[in-house]
Design a protein around this motif. Structure first.
Motif, PDB file in Angstrom:
ATOM      1  N   ARG A  15       0.856  -1.190   0.000  1.00 22.51           N
ATOM      2  CA  ARG A  15       0.000   0.000   0.000  1.00 22.51           C
ATOM      3  C   ARG A  15       0.886   1.231   0.000  1.00 22.51           C
ATOM      4  O   ARG A  15       1.799   1.341   0.813  1.00 22.51           O
ATOM      5  CB  ARG A  15      -0.890   0.032   1.242  1.00 22.51           C
ATOM      6  CG  ARG A  15      -1.975  -0.989   1.225  1.00 22.51           C
ATOM      7  CD  ARG A  15      -2.899  -0.802   2.416  1.00 22.51           C
ATOM      8  NE  ARG A  15      -3.068  -2.118   3.022  1.00 22.51           N
ATOM      9  CZ  ARG A  15      -3.050  -2.378   4.311  1.00 22.51           C
ATOM     10  NH1 ARG A  15      -2.889  -1.430   5.188  1.00 22.51           N
ATOM     11  NH2 ARG A  15      -3.217  -3.607   4.747  1.00 22.51           N
ATOM     12  N   LEU A  16       0.591   2.166  -0.917  1.00 24.31           N
ATOM     13  CA  LEU A  16       1.366   3.394  -1.029  1.00 24.31           C
ATOM     14  C   LEU A  16       0.421   4.584  -0.999  1.00 24.31           C
ATOM     15  O   LEU A  16      -0.656   4.527  -1.597  1.00 24.31           O
ATOM     16  CB  LEU A  16       2.130   3.433  -2.359  1.00 24.31           C
ATOM     17  CG  LEU A  16       3.008   2.241  -2.664  1.00 24.31           C
ATOM     18  CD1 LEU A  16       2.454   1.467  -3.824  1.00 24.31           C
ATOM     19  CD2 LEU A  16       4.393   2.689  -2.956  1.00 24.31           C
ATOM     20  N   SER A  17       0.837   5.636  -0.325  1.00 27.93           N
ATOM     21  CA  SER A  17       0.039   6.853  -0.293  1.00 27.93           C
ATOM     22  C   SER A  17       0.979   8.042  -0.122  1.00 27.93           C
ATOM     23  O   SER A  17       1.708   8.118   0.866  1.00 27.93           O
ATOM     24  CB  SER A  17      -0.956   6.798   0.862  1.00 27.93           C
ATOM     25  OG  SER A  17      -1.721   7.978   0.904  1.00 27.93           O
ATOM     26  N   GLY A  18       0.975   8.932  -1.114  1.00 32.38           N
ATOM     27  CA  GLY A  18       1.832  10.111  -1.044  1.00 32.38           C
ATOM     28  C   GLY A  18       3.301   9.819  -1.262  1.00 32.38           C
ATOM     29  O   GLY A  18       4.137  10.686  -1.069  1.00 32.38           O
ATOM     30  N   PHE A  19       3.629   8.605  -1.665  1.00 29.79           N
ATOM     31  CA  PHE A  19       5.025   8.214  -1.866  1.00 29.79           C
ATOM     32  C   PHE A  19       5.427   8.468  -3.316  1.00 29.79           C
ATOM     33  O   PHE A  19       4.882   7.837  -4.239  1.00 29.79           O
ATOM     34  CB  PHE A  19       5.224   6.739  -1.523  1.00 29.79           C
ATOM     35  CG  PHE A  19       6.650   6.275  -1.645  1.00 29.79           C
ATOM     36  CD1 PHE A  19       7.547   6.494  -0.617  1.00 29.79           C
ATOM     37  CD2 PHE A  19       7.093   5.643  -2.787  1.00 29.79           C
ATOM     38  CE1 PHE A  19       8.867   6.090  -0.733  1.00 29.79           C
ATOM     39  CE2 PHE A  19       8.408   5.225  -2.913  1.00 29.79           C
ATOM     40  CZ  PHE A  19       9.290   5.454  -1.876  1.00 29.79           C
ATOM     41  N   LYS A  20       6.343   9.388  -3.513  1.00 32.55           N
ATOM     42  CA  LYS A  20       6.861   9.740  -4.836  1.00 32.55           C
ATOM     43  C   LYS A  20       5.719   9.970  -5.821  1.00 32.55           C
ATOM     44  O   LYS A  20       4.922  10.867  -5.638  1.00 32.55           O
ATOM     45  CB  LYS A  20       7.865   8.703  -5.322  1.00 32.55           C
ATOM     46  CG  LYS A  20       9.149   8.699  -4.503  1.00 32.55           C
ATOM     47  CD  LYS A  20      10.209   7.879  -5.169  1.00 32.55           C
ATOM     48  CE  LYS A  20      11.532   8.045  -4.436  1.00 32.55           C
ATOM     49  NZ  LYS A  20      12.606   7.429  -5.173  1.00 32.55           N
TER      50      LYS A  20
ATOM     51  N   VAL B  96       0.563   9.533  -5.513  1.00 36.85           N
ATOM     52  CA  VAL B  96      -0.103  10.519  -4.669  1.00 36.85           C
ATOM     53  C   VAL B  96      -1.414   9.968  -4.119  1.00 36.85           C
ATOM     54  O   VAL B  96      -1.742  10.172  -2.954  1.00 36.85           O
ATOM     55  CB  VAL B  96      -0.316  11.853  -5.424  1.00 36.85           C
ATOM     56  CG1 VAL B  96      -1.215  11.681  -6.625  1.00 36.85           C
ATOM     57  CG2 VAL B  96      -0.866  12.909  -4.491  1.00 36.85           C
ATOM     58  N   GLU B  97      -2.170   9.274  -4.911  1.00 41.20           N
ATOM     59  CA  GLU B  97      -3.430   8.662  -4.471  1.00 41.20           C
ATOM     60  C   GLU B  97      -3.122   7.360  -3.724  1.00 41.20           C
ATOM     61  O   GLU B  97      -2.168   6.661  -4.078  1.00 41.20           O
ATOM     62  CB  GLU B  97      -4.321   8.324  -5.673  1.00 41.20           C
ATOM     63  CG  GLU B  97      -4.852   9.528  -6.399  1.00 41.20           C
ATOM     64  CD  GLU B  97      -5.863  10.313  -5.590  1.00 41.20           C
ATOM     65  OE1 GLU B  97      -6.619   9.703  -4.812  1.00 41.20           O
ATOM     66  OE2 GLU B  97      -5.878  11.545  -5.730  1.00 41.20           O
ATOM     67  N   PRO B  98      -3.925   7.013  -2.715  1.00 38.43           N
ATOM     68  CA  PRO B  98      -3.724   5.705  -2.066  1.00 38.43           C
ATOM     69  C   PRO B  98      -3.820   4.590  -3.114  1.00 38.43           C
ATOM     70  O   PRO B  98      -4.789   4.519  -3.874  1.00 38.43           O
ATOM     71  CB  PRO B  98      -4.861   5.629  -1.062  1.00 38.43           C
ATOM     72  CG  PRO B  98      -5.218   7.055  -0.780  1.00 38.43           C
ATOM     73  CD  PRO B  98      -4.987   7.784  -2.081  1.00 38.43           C
ATOM     74  N   THR B  99      -2.803   3.774  -3.175  1.00 33.38           N
ATOM     75  CA  THR B  99      -2.703   2.708  -4.175  1.00 33.38           C
ATOM     76  C   THR B  99      -2.355   1.414  -3.472  1.00 33.38           C
ATOM     77  O   THR B  99      -1.514   1.389  -2.581  1.00 33.38           O
ATOM     78  CB  THR B  99      -1.587   3.035  -5.198  1.00 33.38           C
ATOM     79  OG1 THR B  99      -1.854   4.314  -5.775  1.00 33.38           O
ATOM     80  CG2 THR B  99      -1.498   1.996  -6.284  1.00 33.38           C
ATOM     81  N   GLU B 100      -3.013   0.339  -3.863  1.00 35.11           N
ATOM     82  CA  GLU B 100      -2.723  -0.966  -3.274  1.00 35.11           C
ATOM     83  C   GLU B 100      -2.393  -1.945  -4.387  1.00 35.11           C
ATOM     84  O   GLU B 100      -3.161  -2.115  -5.325  1.00 35.11           O
ATOM     85  CB  GLU B 100      -3.927  -1.461  -2.464  1.00 35.11           C
ATOM     86  CG  GLU B 100      -3.604  -2.638  -1.600  1.00 35.11           C
ATOM     87  CD  GLU B 100      -4.602  -2.818  -0.463  1.00 35.11           C
ATOM     88  OE1 GLU B 100      -4.403  -3.770   0.300  1.00 35.11           O
ATOM     89  OE2 GLU B 100      -5.548  -2.043  -0.352  1.00 35.11           O
TER      90      GLU B 100
END
Length: 127
Positions: free
Chosen positions: A7-12, A15-19
Motif C-alpha cells: 500500500r502506497l500513499s503520497g510516496f513519490k 499521490v493517491e492511495p494505491t494498493e
C-alpha cells in the motif's frame, strides 16, 4: 515468508492511495518509462528499513513525499505499508511471532520531518 500486498500513499509518484496485490508466481513489474516501476522498488526498500535518501534515489528523505504537480497540491506525508502472509504452518506455528494471519509494517514520513513506524496499525520503533 512472502508479502501479499503493498500500500502506497503520497510516496513519490503515488499521490493517491494505491494498493498492489502480489499474487503467487509474480516475477516482474513491467510498464513504460515513467510509470513508477522504480518507485515500487524504492517503497519496498524504505519499508524494510532503508534510511539513505541516496539509496531511495533522492537528495533528502523529504524527496519521497509527493511534491505536487501542475494540477495537484503536494502531499503532507508519505506512507508505505507492506503486508506479509503469516498464516499458520501445518505444525501450528507461524513464521513471525505475532498471532495474526497478516502482519502489516511500514513507515510514515510527514512534511515537517517527523516520522512514525507501524506494526499492524500500532505505532512502534524502528529497530
Amino acid at each position: 515468508m512472502k508479502f501479499t500486498r503493498l500500500r502506497l500513499s503520497g510516496f513519490k509518484s503515488f499521490v493517491e492511495p494505491t494498493e498492489l496485490y502480489i499474487e503467487p508466481g509474480l516475477t516482474a513489474i513491467v510498464g513504460p518509462n515513467g510509470c513508477g516501476k522504480s518507485n515500487v522498488v524504492d517503497s519496498i526498500k524504505w519499508v524494510l528499513g532503508e534510511q539513505s535518501a541516496k539509496s531511495l534515489r533522492g537528495d533528502a528523505m523529504m524527496d519521497v513525499i509527493f511534491n505536487g504537480s501542475g494540477s495537484r497540491k503536494p502531499a503532507g506525508m508519505a506512507e508505505v505499508t507492506l503486508v506479509f502472509d503469516n498464516s499458520k504452518h501445518p505444525n501450528g506455528t507461524r513464521t513471525l511471532n505475532i498471532d495474526t494471519d497478516e502482519v502489516a509494517v511500514g513507515p510514515r514520513l510527514f512534511r515537517d520531518g517527523t516520522s512514525e513506524y507501524h506494526l499492524n496499525t500500532q505505532t512502534s520503533r524502528l529497530k
